[in-house]
Design an enzyme around this catalytic site. Structure first.
Site, PDB file in Angstrom:
ATOM      1  N   PHE A  39       0.843  -1.190   0.000  1.00 42.16           N
ATOM      2  CA  PHE A  39       0.000   0.000   0.000  1.00 42.16           C
ATOM      3  C   PHE A  39       0.882   1.246   0.000  1.00 42.16           C
ATOM      4  O   PHE A  39       1.734   1.426   0.857  1.00 42.16           O
ATOM      5  CB  PHE A  39      -0.903  -0.039   1.226  1.00 42.16           C
ATOM      6  CG  PHE A  39      -2.014   0.984   1.242  1.00 42.16           C
ATOM      7  CD1 PHE A  39      -2.745   1.285   0.100  1.00 42.16           C
ATOM      8  CD2 PHE A  39      -2.355   1.614   2.424  1.00 42.16           C
ATOM      9  CE1 PHE A  39      -3.787   2.213   0.137  1.00 42.16           C
ATOM     10  CE2 PHE A  39      -3.396   2.535   2.479  1.00 42.16           C
ATOM     11  CZ  PHE A  39      -4.114   2.837   1.336  1.00 42.16           C
ATOM     12  N   THR A  41       2.155   5.111   0.260  1.00 44.99           N
ATOM     13  CA  THR A  41       1.922   6.278   1.111  1.00 44.99           C
ATOM     14  C   THR A  41       1.031   7.291   0.401  1.00 44.99           C
ATOM     15  O   THR A  41       0.132   7.882   1.013  1.00 44.99           O
ATOM     16  CB  THR A  41       3.252   6.925   1.516  1.00 44.99           C
ATOM     17  OG1 THR A  41       4.041   5.954   2.202  1.00 44.99           O
ATOM     18  CG2 THR A  41       3.042   8.134   2.413  1.00 44.99           C
ATOM     19  N   GLU A  49      -7.657  11.626   3.221  1.00 49.55           N
ATOM     20  CA  GLU A  49      -8.390  12.814   2.769  1.00 49.55           C
ATOM     21  C   GLU A  49      -9.833  12.459   2.416  1.00 49.55           C
ATOM     22  O   GLU A  49     -10.771  13.157   2.806  1.00 49.55           O
ATOM     23  CB  GLU A  49      -7.703  13.437   1.544  1.00 49.55           C
ATOM     24  CG  GLU A  49      -6.459  14.204   1.871  1.00 49.55           C
ATOM     25  CD  GLU A  49      -6.120  15.167   0.760  1.00 49.55           C
ATOM     26  OE1 GLU A  49      -6.719  16.264   0.709  1.00 49.55           O
ATOM     27  OE2 GLU A  49      -5.256  14.819  -0.068  1.00 49.55           O
ATOM     28  N   GLY A  68      -8.094  19.945   0.844  1.00 52.87           N
ATOM     29  CA  GLY A  68      -7.019  19.681   1.788  1.00 52.87           C
ATOM     30  C   GLY A  68      -6.031  20.832   1.790  1.00 52.87           C
ATOM     31  O   GLY A  68      -5.680  21.358   0.737  1.00 52.87           O
ATOM     32  N   HIS A  75       3.590   6.951   8.076  1.00 50.90           N
ATOM     33  CA  HIS A  75       3.246   5.673   7.449  1.00 50.90           C
ATOM     34  C   HIS A  75       4.301   4.704   7.944  1.00 50.90           C
ATOM     35  O   HIS A  75       5.408   4.663   7.406  1.00 50.90           O
ATOM     36  CB  HIS A  75       3.236   5.787   5.926  1.00 50.90           C
ATOM     37  CG  HIS A  75       2.650   4.592   5.250  1.00 50.90           C
ATOM     38  ND1 HIS A  75       2.529   4.515   3.890  1.00 50.90           N
ATOM     39  CD2 HIS A  75       2.141   3.429   5.725  1.00 50.90           C
ATOM     40  CE1 HIS A  75       1.977   3.351   3.557  1.00 50.90           C
ATOM     41  NE2 HIS A  75       1.747   2.673   4.663  1.00 50.90           N
TER      42      HIS A  75
END
Length: 142
Positions: A39, A41, A49, A68, A75
């Protein structure tokens, strides 16, 4: 915005697919191509978000959206393909149109990230008009 209050909580869950791994981040960033398929970052930030966006959606007036404006997320653990990730957010600050969330990200085994995310409430039409003016200025006024 009248219904927004400190303490608002929301969470979303997704399953990590190949499309959400580091090698899939972007063809524009070729250095990611040979990275481990975990996965990314970049997608963790995007997922955080989006979770905030979904938390706010029922509280915004017609024509309002959020953007944002600050991200401060760690992470700290890798998540493999096919594992589920859950992002939980809590609204911890309201300063006019600026909103601050505490963010916690977990996979099925452990905490994978945490931090804060700030969003600003905008008038969507006025925001798009400003962006359009900026683009025209950059194109020599055309």
């Amino acid at each position: 915005m009248k219904t927004l209050a400190i303490g608002l909580r929301h969470e979303e869950t997704l399953t990590v697919t190949e499309a959400l791994t580091v090698p899939a981040v972007s063809q524009a960033f070729v250095g990611f191509a040979d990275m481990p398929p975990v996965f990314a970052t970049a997608f963790l930030v995007g997922f955080a978000e989006w979770t905030c966006v979904e938390a706010l959606r029922p509280h915004l007036a017609a024509g309002e959206q959020t953007v944002g404006v600050h991200v401060d997320l760690s992470h700290v653990a890798a998540t493999p393909v096919r594992m589920r990730v859950t992002v939980a957010v809590e609204l911890i600050g309201i300063d006019g149109r600026r909103l601050r969330f505490r963010v916690e990200c977990r996979d099925e085994v452990e905490l994978i990230g945490a931090g804060f995310h700030d969003r600003a409430i905008i008038d969507a039409l006025r925001f798009r008009e400003r962006v359009s003016r900026k683009q025209r200025r950059d194109n020599g006024g055309r």
